[in-house]
Motif scaffolding. Structure first.
Motif, PDB file in Angstrom:
ATOM      1  N   TRP A  39      -0.733   1.126  -2.404  1.00  0.00           N
ATOM      2  CA  TRP A  39       0.613   1.423  -1.934  1.00  0.00           C
ATOM      3  C   TRP A  39       1.522   0.332  -2.481  1.00  0.00           C
ATOM      4  O   TRP A  39       1.061  -0.724  -2.891  1.00  0.00           O
ATOM      5  CB  TRP A  39       0.667   1.559  -0.411  1.00  0.00           C
ATOM      6  CG  TRP A  39       0.466   0.311   0.396  1.00  0.00           C
ATOM      7  CD1 TRP A  39      -0.719  -0.304   0.651  1.00  0.00           C
ATOM      8  CD2 TRP A  39       1.469  -0.457   1.058  1.00  0.00           C
ATOM      9  NE1 TRP A  39      -0.518  -1.406   1.442  1.00  0.00           N
ATOM     10  CE2 TRP A  39       0.831  -1.527   1.705  1.00  0.00           C
ATOM     11  CE3 TRP A  39       2.850  -0.343   1.168  1.00  0.00           C
ATOM     12  CZ2 TRP A  39       1.515  -2.472   2.456  1.00  0.00           C
ATOM     13  CZ3 TRP A  39       3.535  -1.289   1.922  1.00  0.00           C
ATOM     14  CH2 TRP A  39       2.865  -2.337   2.557  1.00  0.00           C
ATOM     15  N   GLN A  81       8.137  -1.591   6.389  1.00  0.00           N
ATOM     16  CA  GLN A  81       8.040  -0.364   5.578  1.00  0.00           C
ATOM     17  C   GLN A  81       6.779   0.407   5.926  1.00  0.00           C
ATOM     18  O   GLN A  81       6.824   1.628   6.145  1.00  0.00           O
ATOM     19  CB  GLN A  81       8.043  -0.704   4.085  1.00  0.00           C
ATOM     20  CG  GLN A  81       7.862   0.517   3.189  1.00  0.00           C
ATOM     21  CD  GLN A  81       7.900   0.165   1.719  1.00  0.00           C
ATOM     22  OE1 GLN A  81       8.892  -0.366   1.244  1.00  0.00           O
ATOM     23  NE2 GLN A  81       6.808   0.446   1.015  1.00  0.00           N
ATOM     24  N   ASN A  85       6.960   4.019   7.914  1.00  0.00           N
ATOM     25  CA  ASN A  85       6.483   5.233   7.263  1.00  0.00           C
ATOM     26  C   ASN A  85       5.367   5.892   8.063  1.00  0.00           C
ATOM     27  O   ASN A  85       5.268   7.117   8.107  1.00  0.00           O
ATOM     28  CB  ASN A  85       6.046   4.945   5.836  1.00  0.00           C
ATOM     29  CG  ASN A  85       7.233   4.627   4.946  1.00  0.00           C
ATOM     30  OD1 ASN A  85       8.366   4.952   5.256  1.00  0.00           O
ATOM     31  ND2 ASN A  85       6.976   3.975   3.832  1.00  0.00           N
ATOM     32  N   THR A  89       6.794   9.764   9.552  1.00  0.00           N
ATOM     33  CA  THR A  89       6.440  10.817   8.603  1.00  0.00           C
ATOM     34  C   THR A  89       6.325  12.123   9.376  1.00  0.00           C
ATOM     35  O   THR A  89       5.774  12.148  10.476  1.00  0.00           O
ATOM     36  CB  THR A  89       5.115  10.495   7.887  1.00  0.00           C
ATOM     37  OG1 THR A  89       5.306   9.326   7.103  1.00  0.00           O
ATOM     38  CG2 THR A  89       4.671  11.631   6.990  1.00  0.00           C
ATOM     39  N   ASP A  96       3.345   8.519   3.016  1.00  0.00           N
ATOM     40  CA  ASP A  96       3.578   7.764   1.780  1.00  0.00           C
ATOM     41  C   ASP A  96       4.045   6.365   2.174  1.00  0.00           C
ATOM     42  O   ASP A  96       5.221   6.153   2.446  1.00  0.00           O
ATOM     43  CB  ASP A  96       4.624   8.458   0.912  1.00  0.00           C
ATOM     44  CG  ASP A  96       4.875   7.726  -0.394  1.00  0.00           C
ATOM     45  OD1 ASP A  96       4.203   6.693  -0.654  1.00  0.00           O
ATOM     46  OD2 ASP A  96       5.757   8.167  -1.151  1.00  0.00           O
ATOM     47  N   SER A  98       4.395   3.895   0.396  1.00  0.00           N
ATOM     48  CA  SER A  98       5.205   3.305  -0.661  1.00  0.00           C
ATOM     49  C   SER A  98       6.677   3.727  -0.593  1.00  0.00           C
ATOM     50  O   SER A  98       7.505   3.162  -1.301  1.00  0.00           O
ATOM     51  CB  SER A  98       4.660   3.708  -2.033  1.00  0.00           C
ATOM     52  OG  SER A  98       3.336   3.248  -2.182  1.00  0.00           O
ATOM     53  N   GLU A  99       6.993   4.681   0.239  1.00  0.00           N
ATOM     54  CA  GLU A  99       8.372   5.175   0.338  1.00  0.00           C
ATOM     55  C   GLU A  99       9.279   4.073   0.905  1.00  0.00           C
ATOM     56  O   GLU A  99       9.049   3.556   1.985  1.00  0.00           O
ATOM     57  CB  GLU A  99       8.422   6.386   1.278  1.00  0.00           C
ATOM     58  CG  GLU A  99       9.781   6.989   1.467  1.00  0.00           C
ATOM     59  CD  GLU A  99      10.269   7.712   0.242  1.00  0.00           C
ATOM     60  OE1 GLU A  99      11.484   7.758   0.043  1.00  0.00           O
ATOM     61  OE2 GLU A  99       9.434   8.239  -0.521  1.00  0.00           O
ATOM     62  N   LYS A 102      14.866   4.226   4.060  1.00  0.00           N
ATOM     63  CA  LYS A 102      16.172   4.802   3.738  1.00  0.00           C
ATOM     64  C   LYS A 102      17.265   4.088   4.524  1.00  0.00           C
ATOM     65  O   LYS A 102      17.126   3.861   5.726  1.00  0.00           O
ATOM     66  CB  LYS A 102      16.181   6.287   4.057  1.00  0.00           C
ATOM     67  CG  LYS A 102      15.266   7.083   3.172  1.00  0.00           C
ATOM     68  CD  LYS A 102      15.311   8.548   3.510  1.00  0.00           C
ATOM     69  CE  LYS A 102      14.486   9.333   2.527  1.00  0.00           C
ATOM     70  NZ  LYS A 102      13.124   9.521   2.922  1.00  0.00           N
TER      71      LYS A 102
END
Length: 104
Positions: A39, A81, A85, A89, A96, A98-99, A102
């Motif tokens: 990741w 992070q 996530n 999700t 994910d 690695s997203e 936002k």
């Protein structure tokens, strides 16, 4: 379930965490998802992910590169992070890690 650990943790080495979660998965009939994968955090390698699943129950084991025993204190950005996530999700969608977060 999310299990995470720093890869430089001397109190709980990565290999111990992986073995413990493998045993938990076996006792609960969770199947290895066979997707050991990396990741990322802002494009850089952040650690390794291993997953188990049975129906709607998932267990992910995540290593955090460069963190010690206290991941959120050592690397708060990566920890935020990863945990964000995991928590946010959509149901039945692959997580994910690695997203990027936002910004609203």
């Amino acid at each position: 379930m999310l299990v995470y650990h720093g890869d430089t943790d001397i109190l709980l080495p990565v290999i111990h965490s992986l073995e413990s979660t493998r045993r938990i998965a076996a006792r609960n009939a969770l199947k290895d998802q066979k997707y050991d994968s990396a990741w990322r955090f802002y494009g850089d390698f952040a650690g390794i992910r291993k997953g188990y699943r049975k129906g709607n129950t998932t267990m992910d084991v995540i290593s955090v590169r460069g963190a010690g025993h206290s991941v959120p204190t050592d690397l708060p950005g990566k920890a935020f992070q990863m945990i964000n996530n995991f928590l946010f999700t959509e149901e039945n969608k692959a997580i994910d890690y690695s997203e990027p977060i936002k910004k609203h």
